[in-house]
Scaffold this motif. Structure first.
Motif, mmCIF file in Angstrom:
data_model
loop_
_atom_site.group_PDB
_atom_site.id
_atom_site.type_symbol
_atom_site.label_atom_id
_atom_site.label_comp_id
_atom_site.label_asym_id
_atom_site.label_seq_id
_atom_site.Cartn_x
_atom_site.Cartn_y
_atom_site.Cartn_z
ATOM 1 N N ASP A 161 0.824 -1.201 0.000
ATOM 2 C CA ASP A 161 0.000 0.000 0.000
ATOM 3 C C ASP A 161 0.865 1.261 0.000
ATOM 4 N N MET A 162 1.958 1.210 0.750
ATOM 5 C CA MET A 162 2.863 2.361 0.790
ATOM 6 C C MET A 162 3.460 2.611 -0.593
ATOM 7 N N ALA A 163 3.863 1.550 -1.279
ATOM 8 C CA ALA A 163 4.451 1.695 -2.613
ATOM 9 C C ALA A 163 3.436 2.286 -3.589
ATOM 10 N N LYS A 164 2.184 1.845 -3.493
ATOM 11 C CA LYS A 164 1.137 2.396 -4.372
ATOM 12 C C LYS A 164 0.910 3.876 -4.081
ATOM 13 N N ALA A 165 0.881 4.232 -2.796
ATOM 14 C CA ALA A 165 0.655 5.624 -2.415
ATOM 15 C C ALA A 165 1.811 6.504 -2.873
ATOM 16 N N VAL A 166 3.031 6.031 -2.681
ATOM 17 C CA VAL A 166 4.205 6.800 -3.113
ATOM 18 C C VAL A 166 4.167 6.996 -4.624
ATOM 19 N N ALA A 167 3.832 5.946 -5.356
ATOM 20 C CA ALA A 167 3.750 6.048 -6.819
ATOM 21 C C ALA A 167 2.688 7.061 -7.237
ATOM 22 N N ALA A 168 1.562 7.060 -6.537
ATOM 23 C CA ALA A 168 0.487 8.001 -6.863
ATOM 24 C C ALA A 168 0.924 9.441 -6.595
ATOM 25 N N VAL A 169 1.615 9.662 -5.509
ATOM 26 C CA VAL A 169 2.053 11.016 -5.161
ATOM 27 C C VAL A 169 3.157 11.494 -6.103
ATOM 28 N N VAL A 170 4.129 10.642 -6.357
ATOM 29 C CA VAL A 170 5.261 11.032 -7.206
ATOM 30 C C VAL A 170 4.804 11.301 -8.638
ATOM 31 N N SER A 171 3.839 10.521 -9.116
ATOM 32 C CA SER A 171 3.347 10.730 -10.483
ATOM 33 C C SER A 171 2.421 11.937 -10.586
ATOM 34 N N GLY A 172 1.967 12.455 -9.430
ATOM 35 C CA GLY A 172 1.109 13.637 -9.442
ATOM 36 C C GLY A 172 -0.372 13.311 -9.515
ATOM 37 N N LYS A 173 -0.751 12.048 -9.434
ATOM 38 C CA LYS A 173 -2.167 11.674 -9.493
ATOM 39 C C LYS A 173 -2.916 12.048 -8.220
ATOM 40 N N MET A 174 -2.212 12.046 -7.080
ATOM 41 C CA MET A 174 -2.833 12.381 -5.798
ATOM 42 C C MET A 174 -1.891 13.252 -4.987
ATOM 43 N N GLY A 175 -2.476 13.957 -4.043
ATOM 44 C CA GLY A 175 -1.687 14.694 -3.066
ATOM 45 C C GLY A 175 -1.394 13.788 -1.881
#
Length: 158
Positions: free
Chosen positions: A11-25
């Motif tokens: 879950d942490m890896a998914k969240a980090v990927a989402a934040v780094v790609s700019g999809k989520m804050g």
């Protein structure tokens, strides 16, 4: 029982990927994946602000000064100095490391007053590069020199 680290690395890896790609804050990703926002911020900033050729942190807050390629260059230079009849002591390696870091505008913890890397650094450098250790152990022993080869070598540069 506490709720510390009740989240999964996946879950942490998914969240980090989402934040780094700019999809989520940070806030939305933390809520969506049920992870602490501060941990997410720390892990995402490590990925976001680390340059691709940046030396990786080793242990704790200590960081390597040189990348693997830069360290290979240093080893090659030291070997070539030894090949051309110039013995290399630990002090020489420390001075060379400082000069190399300065010439490449690297952030380094070396002593600016003495213009040398530290004893700890050279000890660990020689552990990482054991092929240099044999020469550095004998830094005060004189090796026989073939003066004909030495003279021929010196004539090439004049």
């Amino acid at each position: 029982m506490s709720g510390r680290q009740s989240w999964s690395e996946e879950d942490m890896a998914k969240a980090v990927a989402a934040v780094v790609s700019g999809k989520m804050g940070y806030k939305l990703a933390a809520r969506t994946f049920h992870i602490p926002r501060s941990t997410l911020q720390r892990r995402a900033s490590k990925i976001r602000y680390q340059l691709p050729d940046d030396p990786k942190p080793l242990m704790g807050h200590y960081r390597r000064v040189f990348t693997d390629n830069q360290e290979k260059d240093l080893v090659g230079y030291i070997k070539s100095m030894e090949k051309y009849f110039m013995g290399v002591s630990r002090r020489d390696i420390r001075e060379l490391a400082f000069q190399y870091a300065e010439d490449n505008n690297l952030n380094h913890p070396f002593d600016v007053n003495s213009r040398m890397a530290g004893e700890d650094w050279v000890r660990n450098f020689l552990k990482r590069n054991p092929e240099l250790l044999n020469k550095s152990e004998k830094e005060y022993e004189l090796e026989p020199v073939n003066f004909d080869q030495f003279y021929h070598f010196m004539c090439q540069f004049s």
